[in-house]
Design a protein around this motif. Structure first.
Motif, PDB file in Angstrom:
ATOM      1  N   SER A   3      -4.185   1.897  -0.158  1.00 51.42           N
ATOM      2  CA  SER A   3      -3.871   3.148   0.514  1.00 51.42           C
ATOM      3  C   SER A   3      -2.807   3.798  -0.415  1.00 51.42           C
ATOM      4  O   SER A   3      -2.779   4.952  -0.378  1.00 51.42           O
ATOM      5  CB  SER A   3      -3.764   3.239   1.980  1.00 51.42           C
ATOM      6  OG  SER A   3      -2.421   2.270   2.004  1.00 51.42           O
ATOM      7  N   GLU A   4      -1.857   2.975  -0.479  1.00 46.57           N
ATOM      8  CA  GLU A   4      -0.616   3.703  -1.434  1.00 46.57           C
ATOM      9  C   GLU A   4      -1.106   3.991  -2.993  1.00 46.57           C
ATOM     10  O   GLU A   4      -0.405   5.251  -3.278  1.00 46.57           O
ATOM     11  CB  GLU A   4       0.501   2.803  -1.359  1.00 46.57           C
ATOM     12  CG  GLU A   4       1.140   2.588  -0.144  1.00 46.57           C
ATOM     13  CD  GLU A   4       2.342   1.388  -0.112  1.00 46.57           C
ATOM     14  OE1 GLU A   4       2.347   0.700  -1.015  1.00 46.57           O
ATOM     15  OE2 GLU A   4       3.308   1.884   0.493  1.00 46.57           O
ATOM     16  N   VAL A   5      -1.962   3.456  -3.483  1.00 50.54           N
ATOM     17  CA  VAL A   5      -2.526   3.787  -4.815  1.00 50.54           C
ATOM     18  C   VAL A   5      -3.355   5.086  -4.452  1.00 50.54           C
ATOM     19  O   VAL A   5      -2.965   6.167  -5.360  1.00 50.54           O
ATOM     20  CB  VAL A   5      -3.331   2.673  -5.620  1.00 50.54           C
ATOM     21  CG1 VAL A   5      -4.161   3.019  -6.631  1.00 50.54           C
ATOM     22  CG2 VAL A   5      -2.583   1.435  -5.648  1.00 50.54           C
ATOM     23  N   LEU A  10      -3.432  11.039  -5.116  1.00 51.37           N
ATOM     24  CA  LEU A  10      -3.506  12.452  -4.247  1.00 51.37           C
ATOM     25  C   LEU A  10      -2.237  13.170  -4.843  1.00 51.37           C
ATOM     26  O   LEU A  10      -2.294  14.456  -4.933  1.00 51.37           O
ATOM     27  CB  LEU A  10      -3.531  12.087  -2.841  1.00 51.37           C
ATOM     28  CG  LEU A  10      -3.480  13.478  -2.072  1.00 51.37           C
ATOM     29  CD1 LEU A  10      -4.741  14.126  -2.386  1.00 51.37           C
ATOM     30  CD2 LEU A  10      -3.319  12.958  -0.533  1.00 51.37           C
ATOM     31  N   PHE A  11      -0.904  12.560  -4.651  1.00 50.65           N
ATOM     32  CA  PHE A  11       0.233  13.360  -5.104  1.00 50.65           C
ATOM     33  C   PHE A  11       0.169  13.874  -6.599  1.00 50.65           C
ATOM     34  O   PHE A  11       0.503  14.971  -6.873  1.00 50.65           O
ATOM     35  CB  PHE A  11       1.430  12.391  -4.947  1.00 50.65           C
ATOM     36  CG  PHE A  11       1.762  11.806  -3.490  1.00 50.65           C
ATOM     37  CD1 PHE A  11       1.718  12.775  -2.616  1.00 50.65           C
ATOM     38  CD2 PHE A  11       2.388  10.606  -3.428  1.00 50.65           C
ATOM     39  CE1 PHE A  11       1.841  12.567  -1.262  1.00 50.65           C
ATOM     40  CE2 PHE A  11       2.759  10.433  -2.067  1.00 50.65           C
ATOM     41  CZ  PHE A  11       2.500  11.247  -0.787  1.00 50.65           C
ATOM     42  N   LEU A  41       5.606   0.749  -6.191  1.00 53.04           N
ATOM     43  CA  LEU A  41       4.561  -0.093  -6.638  1.00 53.04           C
ATOM     44  C   LEU A  41       4.897  -0.744  -7.769  1.00 53.04           C
ATOM     45  O   LEU A  41       4.098  -1.704  -7.984  1.00 53.04           O
ATOM     46  CB  LEU A  41       3.430   0.852  -6.620  1.00 53.04           C
ATOM     47  CG  LEU A  41       2.840   1.366  -5.163  1.00 53.04           C
ATOM     48  CD1 LEU A  41       1.775   2.165  -5.657  1.00 53.04           C
ATOM     49  CD2 LEU A  41       2.507   0.230  -4.295  1.00 53.04           C
ATOM     50  N   GLY A  42       5.891  -0.484  -8.493  1.00 58.18           N
ATOM     51  CA  GLY A  42       5.932  -1.218  -9.936  1.00 58.18           C
ATOM     52  C   GLY A  42       4.778  -0.877 -10.956  1.00 58.18           C
ATOM     53  O   GLY A  42       4.755  -1.493 -11.781  1.00 58.18           O
ATOM     54  N   ASN A  43       4.292   0.348 -10.730  1.00 62.70           N
ATOM     55  CA  ASN A  43       3.272   0.698 -11.473  1.00 62.70           C
ATOM     56  C   ASN A  43       3.746   1.771 -12.586  1.00 62.70           C
ATOM     57  O   ASN A  43       3.955   2.804 -12.621  1.00 62.70           O
ATOM     58  CB  ASN A  43       2.069   1.682 -10.663  1.00 62.70           C
ATOM     59  CG  ASN A  43       0.875   1.950 -11.382  1.00 62.70           C
ATOM     60  OD1 ASN A  43       0.809   2.198 -12.801  1.00 62.70           O
ATOM     61  ND2 ASN A  43      -0.259   2.048 -10.722  1.00 62.70           N
ATOM     62  N   GLN A  44       4.105   0.770 -13.854  1.00 55.04           N
ATOM     63  CA  GLN A  44       4.643   1.215 -15.027  1.00 55.04           C
ATOM     64  C   GLN A  44       3.523   2.560 -15.673  1.00 55.04           C
ATOM     65  O   GLN A  44       4.165   3.510 -16.243  1.00 55.04           O
ATOM     66  CB  GLN A  44       4.805   0.398 -15.921  1.00 55.04           C
ATOM     67  CG  GLN A  44       5.685  -0.545 -15.424  1.00 55.04           C
ATOM     68  CD  GLN A  44       7.164   0.116 -15.301  1.00 55.04           C
ATOM     69  OE1 GLN A  44       7.746   0.564 -16.360  1.00 55.04           O
ATOM     70  NE2 GLN A  44       7.589  -0.139 -13.952  1.00 55.04           N
TER      71      GLN A  44
END
Length: 186
Positions: A3-5, A10-11, A41-44
């Protein structure tokens, strides 16, 4: 979490939509939300992408110093993680930012680097924009022959991209028409 992904995507999409409408403060608000979530999230990859989008937003708003800072952040994340396509976009954006500031020769250096990187990818819309920027840079550095050549390449690619989009829309309409016709015949 999934859901955060999805929220992060969306953002970013909202930021892009507001940026395209010229509402840069709203775009930045959503990009900042994405930036915070990407860090959490640490999504580089998303982090590099958001920094680049923030750079573009600041560039379009004419705030070049902030644009450069976000661009530097994106480049740093891309270099650290080996995101070659991100470096391609950083080079294009750096070239454009320098051109907008009247630094044509330096902008041309980055655009040439991007043109070399571009051979690895088949992204016609990006290639067309790169050709447009190279034409502009060569024009302002006095190399009118190359400027004309790149401008011709830009026109061909732009028209090709436009034609593909038109064909996609026609096929989509045709498919909807056939579906509706089949539904009525039942």
């Amino acid at each position: 979490k999934p859901s955060e992904v999805n929220e992060n995507d969306l953002f970013i999409n909202l930021g892009v939509a507001y940026q395209e409408k010229g509402q840069y403060d709203e775009a930045e608000k959503y990009y900042q939300k994405s930036l915070a979530l990407s860090k959490k999230l640490g999504n580089q990859y998303q982090l590099a992408r958001v920094f680049l989008n923030l750079s573009n937003t600041k560039q379009k708003a004419g705030v070049y110093a902030s644009s450069q800072q976000f661009l530097d952040s994106s480049r740093m994340v891309c270099e650290k993680n080996g995101f070659l396509i991100g470096l391609l976009f950083c080079d294009i954006n750096q070239g454009e930012l320098l051109i907008l500031q009247g630094e044509y020769a330096m902008g041309l250096t980055y655009l040439k680097k991007a043109d070399l990187r571009m051979t690895e990818y088949e992204i016609p819309e990006v290639k067309a924009e790169l050709m447009r920027l190279l034409s502009l840079a060569y024009e302002h550095t006095g190399d009118l022959s190359r400027a004309l050549n790149y401008h011709k390449n830009y026109i061909v690619l732009r028209d090709s991209v436009s034609g593909v989009e038109t064909n996609r829309q026609i096929l989509e309409l045709q498919s909807r028409y056939e579906s509706e016709r089949s539904a009525r015949e039942m």
